[in-house]
Scaffold this motif. Structure first.
Motif, PDB file in Angstrom:
ATOM      1  N   GLU A 758      -2.388 -33.091 -30.939  1.00 24.57           N
ATOM      2  CA  GLU A 758      -1.275 -32.151 -31.060  1.00 24.57           C
ATOM      3  C   GLU A 758      -1.793 -30.726 -31.198  1.00 24.57           C
ATOM      4  O   GLU A 758      -1.199 -29.771 -30.652  1.00 24.57           O
ATOM      5  N   LEU A 759      -2.903 -30.559 -31.924  1.00 25.99           N
ATOM      6  CA  LEU A 759      -3.487 -29.213 -32.082  1.00 25.99           C
ATOM      7  C   LEU A 759      -3.952 -28.675 -30.736  1.00 25.99           C
ATOM      8  O   LEU A 759      -3.816 -27.478 -30.437  1.00 25.99           O
ATOM      9  N   LYS A 761      -2.644 -29.238 -27.912  1.00 24.19           N
ATOM     10  CA  LYS A 761      -1.462 -28.778 -27.183  1.00 24.19           C
ATOM     11  C   LYS A 761      -1.073 -27.358 -27.609  1.00 24.19           C
ATOM     12  O   LYS A 761      -0.716 -26.508 -26.786  1.00 24.19           O
ATOM     13  N   LEU A 762      -1.166 -27.123 -28.946  1.00 25.81           N
ATOM     14  CA  LEU A 762      -0.839 -25.789 -29.459  1.00 25.81           C
ATOM     15  C   LEU A 762      -1.861 -24.758 -28.979  1.00 25.81           C
ATOM     16  O   LEU A 762      -1.523 -23.601 -28.693  1.00 25.81           O
ATOM     17  N   GLU A 765      -1.031 -23.803 -25.516  1.00 30.53           N
ATOM     18  CA  GLU A 765       0.116 -22.894 -25.496  1.00 30.53           C
ATOM     19  C   GLU A 765      -0.311 -21.445 -25.785  1.00 30.53           C
ATOM     20  O   GLU A 765       0.229 -20.485 -25.211  1.00 30.53           O
ATOM     21  N   ASN A 766      -1.297 -21.280 -26.709  1.00 28.34           N
ATOM     22  CA  ASN A 766      -1.717 -19.942 -27.137  1.00 28.34           C
ATOM     23  C   ASN A 766      -3.065 -19.544 -26.553  1.00 28.34           C
ATOM     24  O   ASN A 766      -3.765 -18.686 -27.108  1.00 28.34           O
ATOM     25  N   THR A 791       2.194 -18.539 -31.521  1.00 30.62           N
ATOM     26  CA  THR A 791       3.363 -19.394 -31.814  1.00 30.62           C
ATOM     27  C   THR A 791       2.908 -20.656 -32.568  1.00 30.62           C
ATOM     28  O   THR A 791       1.764 -21.094 -32.452  1.00 30.62           O
ATOM     29  N   SER A 792       3.844 -21.232 -33.349  1.00 31.87           N
ATOM     30  CA  SER A 792       3.607 -22.513 -34.090  1.00 31.87           C
ATOM     31  C   SER A 792       2.423 -22.421 -35.034  1.00 31.87           C
ATOM     32  O   SER A 792       1.649 -23.373 -35.180  1.00 31.87           O
ATOM     33  N   SER A 795       2.778 -24.929 -37.840  1.00 32.20           N
ATOM     34  CA  SER A 795       2.490 -26.291 -37.395  1.00 32.20           C
ATOM     35  C   SER A 795       0.987 -26.551 -37.388  1.00 32.20           C
ATOM     36  O   SER A 795       0.527 -27.635 -37.758  1.00 32.20           O
ATOM     37  N   VAL A 796       0.215 -25.536 -36.979  1.00 32.20           N
ATOM     38  CA  VAL A 796      -1.248 -25.674 -36.996  1.00 32.20           C
ATOM     39  C   VAL A 796      -1.735 -25.902 -38.415  1.00 32.20           C
ATOM     40  O   VAL A 796      -2.567 -26.797 -38.677  1.00 32.20           O
TER      41      VAL A 796
END
Length: 982
Positions: A758-759, A761-762, A765-766, A791-792, A795-796
C-alpha cells in the motif's frame, strides 16, 4: 464304516490299559462316523445338493455317477442317523462296549469335584517338597491328559450305539449316567452341538423295556441342569489358583519342567476342558438362571494357560535334555529287561521291540546341544502296529497278559513326545481355536475382562488366543484358511486396539487430574491465599468472621490411614494392571502377521496428546479467547510428566511420542491436516492482539517490553500485558519452538508486506513531488511548497506505525526465543552469535543473508531482517499512538528494500537523514501553530531512528542537526507529560 467292520471281524480286544493308541483311534473313528452322519442329516438341502451334483456330472461326462444310487439311498436311510446306526452296530456291540468300559478307571477319576481335587492337592508341586524332583508317573500316562470332552463323546455316542450294554453291565450304566450328569450338550463340530438328553430320550422311547433308562435320562438331565453349572464353576475357580501356582513355580525353577511335564499337560487339558464346556453351554443355556454360565474371571484362567504354554516353548531344550537322558538311561534298560523276561515273543514282535531299545540307547545329550532334530514318529507307528498285532484274539503275544509291557510302552511314547512333539502336545492339550466360531461370546468375555480392573492385566490372553485359530484349519479344506486367517487378524487387531484405547483413556484421566493439581500452583491463585492471610491478621481487630480457609495445594496427598483410596489411586492401579498386559509380550504372530501391542499404545498416545495440546489452548473462535501461553505450558509439562511415567509400566519410547507430537505442533497443520497451537496462537496474536493495537485500544511500551491495554469505552475481554510480557513470550517460544516462531515471524512479515504494498502505491501517486524534494532538500522554501503538494501523508504515517507495531512485537518474540534457546543450547547460540558479530562488511550479500537467516532463527537481532527481505522480495511488482514504532519500521523497511534493489543501505540512509534534518530545521523556523504542532516529538523520532539504525551514528546526526534542539525537545516533551499527568 468298513474300517470299523474290519476291526470287529478280526475280534480286536481294545482297552486303555495296554492298547491305548489302538483303542483311542477306534473310538475316535466311531465318534467321527456318528458325528458325520448327524451333521449330514442336519443339512436341509442335502437331497437337492446331490441331485445337482449328479446333474453336473451328467452334463460333464455324459452319464450319471455310478455311485449316485448308493449315495441317494444312504441319504434316505440316514434320515434318522442314530436310529440307523444303532441297528448297524448290533454285531459290533461287544468290542465297542469293552473299549468303553475300559474307561471306568480313567473317566470317573477325571470327572471329580473341585473339593476332591483340592483335598488331593492336584497339580501342586509344592504340596510335597521332598518329592518335587521325582518324575511324575502314572500307569496310564496318555490318559492323564486325555480330553474330558472327548471321553464324554465316546461314552454318550458309544453307549447310544451299543445301548444293550446299559442293561447288562453296571459299569457301563455308571459311566453313562456320570456323562449325562456332567453336560447338557456335546460338541459335534466347531459350534454345532448335540443335545444329549433329548436325543437319547427320543431314541429310547420307541424301544420296549427301556422305561427305566428313560427315567435315568430324565434324572440325569435334572441333575445336569441343577448342579453341573456350579460344579464346573468351582472347578474353574480351583484351576485358576492351581495353574497360577504351577506357572509361578516353573517360572522360578524351569528345570522342573523335566520331571513334572505331565503336570503341565494335565493342567492345560483340565483348563481347556472347562473353558470349552463354559463356551458351549453359555451359548446353549437350557435353564433360566445364567449366573453359572457367566465367568468374569475366565481371562485369568486362559492367561495362566498361555503362561504354561510359553514356558514349554521357551524351555523346550530343557525338557528335551531331560527326556533324552531318561529314554536312554532308564526306559531303554527297563524295556530291555521286560522283553528278555517275555515267555513267548514271536520274531516280528521281537524285531520291533529290539528296534525300540536300540533307538533309545543311541540317544545322547550331545544331540540336543547340537540342535539335532528328533523324529520318533516311526517308533510310535511301530508301537501302534504292535498293538494291532497283539490285540487279535489268536495272537501268541497278548498285551492283556503282559500289562507291565503296555504300561511301560505308553510311558515311553509320552517321553518321546516330550522330545520331538512338544508343539503338537500343546495343540492336543490346550488348543482353543474353537473361539474362532464363538466370536460374539469371545468379544463379550473380552469386554468383561476390560471392565473389571483386577482382570485387565490378563486381557492379553485374548489376542494370544487368536494365534490358535489357524490350528483348526485342515489341508483338505484349504479355501477356508483365508476366511479363518482374516477373522484371526481382525479380532487380534480389535483386541489390541481396545486395550490401547482403554489405557489411553486412563492416562488421559490421570493427566486431567495432574493438570488440575498443577493449575492450583499457578501465581494467579495466590491472591486468595494472600487475602486470607491479611484477613487473619485483622480478624482480632475487626472481630468479623472471615471466609473459610482455602485448602492449599498438596492437601490431597495427606492420608489419615492407608485405607483411603483417591480417584487418582484407582486410576494408577487400573493403568498398571492394563499396562502389564500390553507389555506382556513384545510381539505376537497371527497368520504370518506380526502384531506389536506397545505400538498400538504409542499410536493412541500420539493422537490423544495432539488433541489434548490443541484442546488445552481453549481457543474460542467466536469470542476470540485463548489460554495464556504460560498456563498452557504448565498444563503441557504436567501432561508430559504423566506420559514419562508410563515408561515405568510399559517398555515404550515416550521421547519418540514427544518428538512426533511437539514437532508437528510447530507447523501450521499437523499430519492429519488439523490446526496446531502454532496456527492458533499466530492467528490470535495477529487478528486479535495486534488488530486492537491498530485500533488504538492497546499500546506498546518499550520500557515494560509489553503491550498494555489503554482505557477506552469498550473494555477488551483480555489483558494484553498478560499475553505479551516477557514471561508469556518465553512460554510461547517454549511451546512453538524455533520452527513455530519462524512461522509466526513469516506471518508477521506477510502483514508487513501488505502494508508496504500500500505504501508503494502512495509513493507512485507522489513520485513526481518526491523526486523534486530529493533534489531540493537544501531549499527550505521550495521544500515547504512541495510538502503541501504531497497527498495521503496521514495514511503513510498510519501504515508505517502499523509496520512498526508488528516489528516491535516480533522483536519481543525474537528476544524471548533467544532467551529460551540460550537456556537449552547455550553453546550453540553463543557460536551463532559470535559468527554473526564477526562477519566482514565486504562479505557477499547472499552469504551474509544466510548468516542473518541462521541468526534470526536463533532469535538474534540482525542488521538486515532476512524474514522481511523474503516477504518484500516476493512483491516483485512509548506513545499512546505508537508513533515511536516508526523508528523500527523505517530502519528495517529501508534495510530490506535497499538489499532487494542492490543499493547501498548506508548511503541511502545518510541521504534520508539529510532530507529529514533539512525538513525539521525548516519546521523550526515556522510560526504557524498547525505546522509546528508536535515538533519536539518529531525531533525525538529522528533521534530514535539514528539510535535504532546499525548504519547511522550520532556523529553523523550532529553534523546535520544541532544536538541542542534534541536536548530542548526532550525537556519540552518531559514537561508536557508531567502537565498531562497532573
Amino acid at each position: 464304516m468298513k474300517r470299523i467292520l474290519y476291526l470287529c471281524e478280526l475280534e480286536h480286544n481294545c482297552t486303555f490299559y495296554g492298547e491305548f493308541d489302538l483303542t483311542k483311534n477306534y473310538l475316535d473313528l466311531v465318534v467321527t462316523y456318528t458325528t458325520l452322519m448327524i451333521i449330514l442329516s442336519r443339512i436341509e438341502e442335502r437331497k437337492a445338493i446331490i441331485g445337482l451334483y449328479n446333474y453336473a456330472h451328467e452334463m460333464t461326462h455324459g452319464a450319471s455317477d455310478r455311485e449316485y444310487p448308493r449315495l441317494g439311498q444312504m441319504i434316505v436311510d440316514y434320515e434318522n442317523p442314530l436310529k440307523k446306526m444303532m441297528e448297524e452296530f448290533v454285531p459290533h456291540g461287544k468290542s465297542l462296549s469293552d473299549a468303553l468300559v475300559s474307561l471306568q478307571m480313567v473317566y470317573p477319576r477325571r470327572n471329580l469335584s473341585a473339593d476332591q481335587w483340592r483335598n488331593a492337592q492336584l497339580l501342586s508341586l509344592i504340596s510335597a517338597p521332598s518329592t518335587m524332583l521325582n518324575p511324575a508317573q502314572s500307569d496310564t500316562m496318555p490318559c492323564e491328559y486325555l480330553s474330558l470332552d472327548t471321553m464324554e463323546k465316546w461314552i454318550v455316542f458309544g453307549f447310544i450305539l451299543c445301548h444293550v450294554a446299559l442293561n447288562s453291565d453296571a459299569a457301563a450304566l455308571s459311566l453313562w449316567k456320570l456323562a449325562l450328569q456332567s453336560s447338557t450338550c456335546l460338541c459335534l463340530f466347531r459350534d454345532e452341538v448335540f443335545h444329549i438328553h433329548k436325543a437319547a430320550e427320543d431314541l429310547f422311547v420307541n424301544i420296549r423295556g427301556y422305561n427305566k433308562r428313560i427315567n435315568d435320562i430324565r434324572e440325569c438331565k435334572e441333575q445336569a441342569l441343577s448342579h453341573a453349572g456350579s460344579m464346573h464353576r468351582e472347578r474353574r475357580k480351583f484351576l485358576r489358583s492351581a495353574l497360577k501356582e504351577l506357572a509361578t513355580v516353573l517360572a522360578d525353577q524351569p528345570g522342573l519342567l523335566g520331571p513334572k511335564a505331565l503336570f503341565v499337560f494335565m493342567a492345560l487339558s483340565f483348563a481347556r476342558d472347562e473353558i470349552i464346556w463354559l463356551l458351549r453351554h453359555a451359548d446353549n443355556i437350557q435353564k433360566k438362571s445364567t449366573d453359572d454360565f457367566i465367568d468374569k474371571h475366565i481371562a485369568e484362567l486362559i492367561f495362566y494357560m498361555e503362561e504354561l504354554r510359553a514356558h514349554v516353548r521357551k524351555y523346550g531344550p530343557v525338557m528335551q535334555r531331560y527326556y533324552v537322558q531318561y529314554l536312554s538311561g532308564f526306559d531303554a534298560v527297563v524295556l530291555n529287561e521286560l522283553v528278555q523276561n517275555l515267555s513267548v515273543c514271536p520274531e516280528d514282535e521281537s524285531i520291533i521291540m529290539s528296534s525300540f531299545v536300540n533307538t533309545m540307547t543311541s540317544l545322547s545329550v550331545k544331540q540336543v546341544e547340537d540342535g539335532e532334530v528328533f523324529d520318533f514318529r516311526g517308533m510310535r507307528l511301530d508301537w501302534f502296529r504292535l498293538q494291532a498285532y497283539t490285540s487279535v484274539s489268536k495272537a501268541s503275544l497278548g498285551l492283556a497278559d503282559h500289562k507291565e509291557l503296555g504300561k511301560m510302552m505308553n510311558t515311553i511314547i509320552f517321553h518321546t513326545k516330550m522330545v520331538d512333539s512338544l508343539v503338537e502336545m500343546l495343540v492336543e492339550t490346550s488348543d482353543l481355536s474353537i473361539f474362532c466360531f464363538y466370536s460374539r461370546a469371545f468379544e463379550k468375555m473380552f469386554q468383561q475382562c476390560l471392565e473389571l480392573p483386577s482382570q485387565s492385566r490378563h486381557s492379553v490372553c485374548f489376542p494370544l488366543l487368536c494365534t490358535h485359530f489357524m490350528s483348526c484349519t485342515h489341508e483338505l479344506c484349504p479355501e477356508e484358511r483365508h476366511h479363518i486367517g482374516d477373522r484371526s487378524l481382525s479380532l487380534c487387531n480389535m483386541f489390541l486396539d481396545e486395550m490401547a484405547k482403554q489405557a489411553r483413556n486412563l492416562i488421559t484421566d490421570i493427566c486431567t487430574e495432574q493438570c488440575t493439581l498443577s493449575d492450583q500452583l499457578l501465581p494467579k491463585h495466590c491472591a486468595k491465599t494472600i487475602s486470607q492471610a491479611v484477613n487473619k491478621k485483622s480478624k482480632k481487630a475487626t472481630g468479623k468472621k472471615g471466609e473459610p480457609e482455602r485448602e492449599k495445594p498438596g492437601v490431597e496427598s495427606m492420608r489419615k490411614n492407608r485405607l483411603l483410596v483417591t480417584n487418582l489411586d484407582k486410576l494408577h492401579t487400573a493403568l498398571s494392571e492394563l499396562c502389564f498386559s500390553i507389555n506382556y509380550v513384545p510381539n505376537l504372530i497371527v497368520w504370518e502377521h506380526t502384531f506389536t501391542p506397545r505400538e498400538y499404545l504409542t499410536s493412541h498416545l500420539e493422537i490423544r496428546f495432539t488433541k489434548s495440546i490443541v484442546g488445552m489452548t481453549m481457543y474460542n473462535q467466536a469470542t476470540q479467547e485463548i489460554a495464556k501461553p504460560s498456563e498452557l505450558l504448565t498444563s503441557v509439562r504436567a501432561y508430559m510428566t504423566v506420559l514419562q511415567s508410563i515408561e515405568n509400566y510399559v517398555t515404550i519410547d515416550i521421547t519418540r511420542v514427544f518428538n512426533n507430537v511437539l514437532l508437528q505442533q510447530t507447523q501450521h497443520l499437523d499430519s492429519h491436516g488439523e490446526p496446531t497451537i502454532t496456527s492458533l496462537y499466530t492467528n490470535w496474536y495477529l487478528e486479535t492482539l495486534l488488530r486492537q493495537v491498530s485500533n488504538g485500544h492497546i499500546a506498546y511500551f518499550p520500557a515494560m517490553k509489553a503491550f498494555v491495554n489503554l482505557p477506552t469505552e469498550n473494555e477488551l475481554t483480555f489483558n494484553a500485558e498478560e499475553y505479551s510480557d516477557i514471561s508469556e513470550m518465553r512460554s510461547l517460544s517454549e511451546l512453538l519452538g524455533p520452527y513455530g516462531m519462524k512461522f509466526l515471524s513469516e506471518s508477521l512479515m506477510w502483514h508487513i508486506s501488505s502494508q508496504v504494498a500500500e505504501l508503494k502505491k502512495l509513493v507512485v501517486e507522489n513520485m513526481e513531488v518526491l523526486t523534486q524534494m530529493r533534489t531540493s532538500f537544501d531549499k527550505p522554501d521550495h521544500m515547504a511548497a512541495l510538502f503541501k503538494k504531497l497527498t495521503s501523508v496521514d495514511s503513510v504515517l498510519k501504515r508505517m506505525t502499523i509496520i512498526g507495531v508488528i516489528l516491535s512485537f516480533r522483536s519481543l518474540a525474537q528476544e524471548a526465543l533467544r532467551d529460551v534457546l540460550s537456556c537449552h543450547i547455550p553453546f550453540l547460540v553463543s557460536s551463532v552469535e559470535d559468527f554473526k558479530d564477526h562477519i566482514p562488511r565486504e562479505t557477499d550479500m547472499k552469504v551474509a543473508m544466510n548468516v542473518y537467516e541462521l541468526s534470526s532463527a536463533a532469535g538474534l537481532p540482525c542488521e538486515i531482517d532476512p524474514a522481511l527481505v523474503v516477504a518484500l522480495s516476493s512483491q516483485k511488482s512509548g506513545h499512546c499512538n505508537n508513533i515511536h514504532c516508526l523508528a523500527k519500521a523505517i530502519n528495517q523497511i529501508a534495510a530490506a528494500l535497499f538489499t532487494i534493489h542492490k543499493g547501498s543501505i548506508e548511503d541511502r540512509l545518510k541521504e534520508f537523514l539529510a532530507l529529514a534534518s533539512s525538513s525539521l530545521l525548516k519546521i523550526g523556523q515556522e510560526t504557524d501553530k498547525m505546522t509546528t504542532r508536535n515538533r519536539e516529538s518529531v525531533y525525538l523520532l529522528l533521534d530514535m531512528i539514528v539510535q535504532e539504525s546499525p548504519f547511522l551514528t550520532m556523529d553523523l546526526l550532529e553534523s546535520c542537526f544541532p544536538y541542542v534542539l534534541l536536548r530542548n525537545a526532550y525537556h519540552a516533551v518531559y514537561k508536557q507529560s508531567i502537565s498531562a499527568n497532573a
